[in-house]
Motif scaffolding. Structure first.
Motif, mmCIF file in Angstrom:
data_model
loop_
_atom_site.group_PDB
_atom_site.id
_atom_site.type_symbol
_atom_site.label_atom_id
_atom_site.label_comp_id
_atom_site.label_asym_id
_atom_site.label_seq_id
_atom_site.Cartn_x
_atom_site.Cartn_y
_atom_site.Cartn_z
ATOM 1 N N ARG A 26 -3.276 -2.666 1.085
ATOM 2 C CA ARG A 26 -2.194 -2.322 0.167
ATOM 3 C C ARG A 26 -2.798 -1.763 -1.115
ATOM 4 O O ARG A 26 -3.619 -2.411 -1.776
ATOM 5 C CB ARG A 26 -1.380 -3.588 -0.146
ATOM 6 N N ASP A 51 -1.263 1.238 3.038
ATOM 7 C CA ASP A 51 0.018 1.358 2.335
ATOM 8 C C ASP A 51 -0.225 1.922 0.942
ATOM 9 O O ASP A 51 -0.751 1.242 0.068
ATOM 10 C CB ASP A 51 0.698 -0.010 2.251
ATOM 11 N N THR A 108 8.271 -1.585 3.593
ATOM 12 C CA THR A 108 6.966 -1.527 4.261
ATOM 13 C C THR A 108 6.078 -2.733 3.949
ATOM 14 O O THR A 108 5.501 -3.324 4.873
ATOM 15 C CB THR A 108 6.242 -0.219 3.907
ATOM 16 N N GLN A 126 -4.802 -4.042 7.590
ATOM 17 C CA GLN A 126 -3.969 -3.380 6.584
ATOM 18 C C GLN A 126 -4.597 -3.456 5.202
ATOM 19 O O GLN A 126 -5.384 -4.350 4.896
ATOM 20 C CB GLN A 126 -2.577 -4.001 6.559
ATOM 21 N N LEU A 166 4.696 -5.260 6.885
ATOM 22 C CA LEU A 166 3.271 -5.501 7.133
ATOM 23 C C LEU A 166 2.932 -6.985 7.025
ATOM 24 O O LEU A 166 2.111 -7.498 7.799
ATOM 25 C CB LEU A 166 2.433 -4.693 6.140
#
Length: 272
Positions: free
Chosen positions: A60, A39, A46, A58, A50
Motif C-alpha cells: 500500500r 495499491d 480497494t 500486497q 486487500l
C-alpha cells in the motif's frame, strides 16, 4: 527455490476490475502468493478488499507513484523471481495465460514478452472464444514489440538496462520508453499468440482523465525528448511502427483469420 514469476498489478481504485483480474488468474492455477498488488493510494474499497485477502502479496502506497513507479517497486519486491510480469488490472486471463506466455518466450529466446490481446467490450463470450483463438494463433510471434497491458521481463533485463522509468511526466508512455531502451540494447522482445488476455481498455487511465479533465496523463513531446528524438525522428519512428503493425496484422489475418491484437467495436472485430 527460485520462483518462476511474480505478477505485479498496480491499482488505483477500480476495485471491480481488480477483483475480476485476480479471480481470472487464480482460475488459471496462479498461486495467490505469486500475485503482488501495488495499491497506488486508492480511495475506494480497494484497501478493505486487500485486507480481506492476506493470501495475496500486497503493498500500500501513501501516494500514487504512477505506473512506472509501481512497476519498479513491484520488480524490487519480487525478490528472486526469474520473471516479473507487469499487468494491468482491467484484464481477464486466458487458458494458462502466464505459463503459456513464458513457455513461448523461452521457446523463441525472448527476454521481454507480451501475450495477444482481445480488447474492448466483452460481448463475444471470451471464455469460449479464447481456447479456439489460441489454437489458431499458436506459434505466432511479433518480434521487436511488446505492449504495456501485460509484459513479462526476465530478471537479466533489469540487470542489463535497469527498471522502467519512474518519471511521472511519462504517464502512459512508460512501456514505449522501456521498449525503445530494450531495442537499443539488443534485447530480444516479442508478442506471442500462445497466450491471450481480454483487455477492457485502459479503465484507470480513462477514469483519471475524466476526474482531472486532462486529455493526456503524460507529456508526449517530453517523452520523445527523453528518447533524444526531434520532430523528424519522431515522425519517422511513428511511421515505422504503424507500417510494421499493419504488416503483422495483414499477414496474421491472411493466415489465421485473426491477429495478435484485435479490437472489439460495435459487435465486430478490428485487426490491428
Amino acid at each position: 527455490m527460485t520462483r518462476r514469476y511474480t505478477i505485479v498489478i498496480p491499482v488505483l481504485n477500480q476495485l471491480r476490475y481488480t477483483a475480476m483480474c485476480v479471480e481470472s488468474l487464480l482460475a488459471q492455477s496462479v498461486t495467490p502468493g505469486d500475485i503482488l498488488v501495488i495499491d497506488n493510494a486508492s480511495t475506494d474499497e480497494t484497501p478493505q478488499w486487500l485486507a480481506r485477502h492476506p493470501e495475496l502479496a500486497q503493498q500500500r502506497n501513501r501516494v500514487n507513484l504512477g505506473c512506472g513507479g509501481a512497476w519498479t517497486q513491484g520488480a524490487l519486491l519480487a525478490g528472486d523471481a526469474e520473471w516479473v510480469v507487469l499487468l494491468n488490472n482491467d484484464v481477464l486471463a486466458g487458458p494458462r495465460a502466464i505459463d503459456a506466455m513464458l513457455d513461448a518466450a523461452e521457446q523463441h529466446g525472448l527476454k521481454v514478452v507480451s501475450p495477444a490481446l482481445l480488447e474492448g467490450a466483452e460481448d463475444y463470450g471470451y471464455a469460449q472464444f479464447a481456447p479456439e483463438y489460441l489454437v489458431k494463433m499458436a506459434g505466432t510471434v511479433r518480434r521487436g514489440w511488446f505492449h504495456g497491458v501485460c509484459f513479462a521481463v526476465h530478471r537479466s533485463v533489469f540487470e542489463a538496462i535497469g527498471f522502467p522509468d519512474t518519471d511521472r511526466k511519462l504517464g502512459g508512455h512508460e512501456d514505449m520508453e522501456y521498449l525503445v531502451r530494450c531495442s537499443r540494447a539488443g534485447i530480444p522482445v516479442g508478442t506471442v499468440g500462445d497466450a491471450v488476455f481480454h483487455h477492457f481498455g485502459s479503465i484507470t487511465q480513462k477514469a483519471m482523465k475524466k476526474e482531472t479533465g486532462a486529455k493526456a496523463l503524460g507529456d508526449r513531446h517530453y517523452f520523445y525528448s527523453r528518447l533524444g528524438m526531434g520532430w523528424l525522428a519522431r515522425k519517422r519512428f511513428k511511421l515505422q511502427r504503424e507500417r510494421q503493425r499493419d504488416q503483422w496484422s495483414a499477414e496474421e489475418t491472411k493466415r489465421t483469420g485473426h491477429s495478435l491484437h484485435m479490437l472489439r467495436e460495435n459487435g465486430a472485430w478490428k485487426h490491428v
